[in-house]
Design a protein around this motif. Structure first.
Motif, mmCIF file in Angstrom:
data_model
loop_
_atom_site.group_PDB
_atom_site.id
_atom_site.type_symbol
_atom_site.label_atom_id
_atom_site.label_comp_id
_atom_site.label_asym_id
_atom_site.label_seq_id
_atom_site.Cartn_x
_atom_site.Cartn_y
_atom_site.Cartn_z
ATOM 1 N N LEU A 7 0.726 -1.127 -0.054
ATOM 2 C CA LEU A 7 0.085 0.030 -0.084
ATOM 3 C C LEU A 7 0.809 1.217 -0.007
ATOM 4 O O LEU A 7 1.845 1.237 0.580
ATOM 5 N N ASP A 8 0.344 2.517 -0.820
ATOM 6 C CA ASP A 8 0.923 3.499 -0.661
ATOM 7 C C ASP A 8 1.041 3.909 1.254
ATOM 8 O O ASP A 8 0.003 3.654 1.914
ATOM 9 N N PRO A 9 1.793 4.414 1.700
ATOM 10 C CA PRO A 9 1.972 4.750 3.149
ATOM 11 C C PRO A 9 1.037 5.434 3.811
ATOM 12 O O PRO A 9 0.819 5.099 4.808
ATOM 13 N N VAL A 10 0.471 6.481 2.947
ATOM 14 C CA VAL A 10 -0.733 7.197 3.614
ATOM 15 C C VAL A 10 -1.737 6.224 3.416
ATOM 16 O O VAL A 10 -2.667 6.135 4.439
ATOM 17 N N VAL A 11 -1.939 5.382 2.476
ATOM 18 C CA VAL A 11 -3.352 4.586 2.486
ATOM 19 C C VAL A 11 -3.123 3.542 3.582
ATOM 20 O O VAL A 11 -4.020 3.001 4.248
ATOM 21 N N GLU A 12 -1.684 3.022 3.843
ATOM 22 C CA GLU A 12 -1.749 2.124 4.917
ATOM 23 C C GLU A 12 -1.700 2.672 6.243
ATOM 24 O O GLU A 12 -2.454 1.998 7.114
ATOM 25 N N ALA A 13 -1.536 3.795 6.433
ATOM 26 C CA ALA A 13 -1.908 4.660 7.680
ATOM 27 C C ALA A 13 -3.503 4.888 7.950
ATOM 28 O O ALA A 13 -3.939 4.697 9.154
ATOM 29 N N GLU A 32 -8.516 18.354 4.889
ATOM 30 C CA GLU A 32 -9.695 19.022 5.749
ATOM 31 C C GLU A 32 -11.004 18.827 4.806
ATOM 32 O O GLU A 32 -12.001 18.703 5.378
ATOM 33 N N ASP A 33 -10.775 19.128 3.432
ATOM 34 C CA ASP A 33 -11.995 19.019 2.496
ATOM 35 C C ASP A 33 -12.428 17.798 1.870
ATOM 36 O O ASP A 33 -12.728 17.415 0.764
ATOM 37 N N ALA A 34 -11.714 16.662 2.553
ATOM 38 C CA ALA A 34 -11.790 15.261 1.906
ATOM 39 C C ALA A 34 -13.361 14.894 1.649
ATOM 40 O O ALA A 34 -14.321 15.350 2.329
ATOM 41 N N THR A 35 -13.446 14.029 0.475
ATOM 42 C CA THR A 35 -14.843 13.564 0.070
ATOM 43 C C THR A 35 -14.618 11.976 -0.055
ATOM 44 O O THR A 35 -13.816 11.521 -0.114
ATOM 45 N N MET A 36 -16.034 11.543 -0.108
ATOM 46 C CA MET A 36 -15.962 10.158 -0.405
ATOM 47 C C MET A 36 -17.288 9.554 -0.879
ATOM 48 O O MET A 36 -18.087 10.379 -0.683
ATOM 49 N N ASP A 94 -1.119 16.543 -1.885
ATOM 50 C CA ASP A 94 -0.257 17.102 -0.825
ATOM 51 C C ASP A 94 0.131 15.999 0.335
ATOM 52 O O ASP A 94 0.091 16.563 1.577
ATOM 53 N N GLY A 95 0.185 14.851 -0.053
ATOM 54 C CA GLY A 95 0.345 13.999 0.815
ATOM 55 C C GLY A 95 -0.575 13.258 1.731
ATOM 56 O O GLY A 95 -0.299 12.711 2.871
ATOM 57 N N LEU A 96 -1.844 13.827 1.551
ATOM 58 C CA LEU A 96 -3.014 13.174 2.167
ATOM 59 C C LEU A 96 -4.001 12.939 1.288
ATOM 60 O O LEU A 96 -4.094 13.204 0.154
ATOM 61 N N ILE A 97 -4.875 11.804 1.870
ATOM 62 C CA ILE A 97 -5.990 11.432 1.083
ATOM 63 C C ILE A 97 -7.207 12.559 1.065
ATOM 64 O O ILE A 97 -7.736 13.071 1.980
ATOM 65 N N SER A 98 -7.463 12.757 -0.197
ATOM 66 C CA SER A 98 -8.420 13.933 -0.476
ATOM 67 C C SER A 98 -9.803 13.221 -0.781
ATOM 68 O O SER A 98 -10.851 13.980 -0.870
ATOM 69 N N ARG A 99 -9.838 12.096 -1.384
ATOM 70 C CA ARG A 99 -11.079 11.380 -1.733
ATOM 71 C C ARG A 99 -10.708 9.944 -1.570
ATOM 72 O O ARG A 99 -9.667 9.308 -1.698
ATOM 73 N N PHE A 100 -11.911 9.298 -1.138
ATOM 74 C CA PHE A 100 -11.844 7.642 -1.025
ATOM 75 C C PHE A 100 -13.290 7.288 -1.478
ATOM 76 O O PHE A 100 -14.469 7.766 -1.246
ATOM 77 N N GLU A 101 -13.084 6.251 -2.339
ATOM 78 C CA GLU A 101 -14.430 5.616 -2.957
ATOM 79 C C GLU A 101 -14.413 3.960 -2.519
ATOM 80 O O GLU A 101 -13.317 3.598 -2.747
ATOM 81 N N THR A 102 -15.706 3.811 -1.721
ATOM 82 C CA THR A 102 -15.592 2.263 -1.520
ATOM 83 C C THR A 102 -17.081 1.688 -2.143
ATOM 84 O O THR A 102 -17.895 2.372 -2.273
#
Length: 105
Positions: A7-13, A32-36, A94-102
């Motif tokens: 996994l990408d390290p951020v995804v692993e975290a 801060e503005d992450a969407t899903m 910028d090194g953080l998750i801005s969106r995830f889709e499940t």
């Protein structure tokens, strides 16, 4: 080698925080503005994560990793729905998750 090693390290975290039920660590890897979305439907991230992860003891068992560590297939279990095979896709900014889709696999 475990599936999470790819996994990408951020995804692993993200996975580690979800499995540890650590909301501070979980939100710490999101912008801060992450969407899903869930099964293709846009969701309120805070409400969804509270219902589907934190108040229902959500847990991810990663089966496989794709897209350079930014997508995974996993067995997802919580006390609300039981166990189901799911896919997760992540967008980083910028090194953080801005969106995830499940959704169900």
């Amino acid at each position: 080698m475990s599936a999470t090693a790819k996994l990408d390290p951020v995804v692993e975290a993200f996975v580690d925080a979800l499995n540890a039920q650590d909301a501070d660590q979980f939100y710490g890897v999101l912008t801060e503005d992450a969407t899903m979305s869930d099964d293709g439907v846009e969701r309120n991230l805070a409400q969804w994560t509270e219902a589907e992860i934190f108040s229902s003891n959500g847990h991810l068992d990663v089966e496989s990793v794709d897209s350079d560590g930014l997508a995974l297939t996993a067995d997802y279990t919580n006390s609300r729905w039981g166990s189901m095979r799911t896919t997760w896709r992540f967008v980083l900014r910028d090194g953080l998750i801005s969106r995830f889709e499940t959704g169900q696999a």
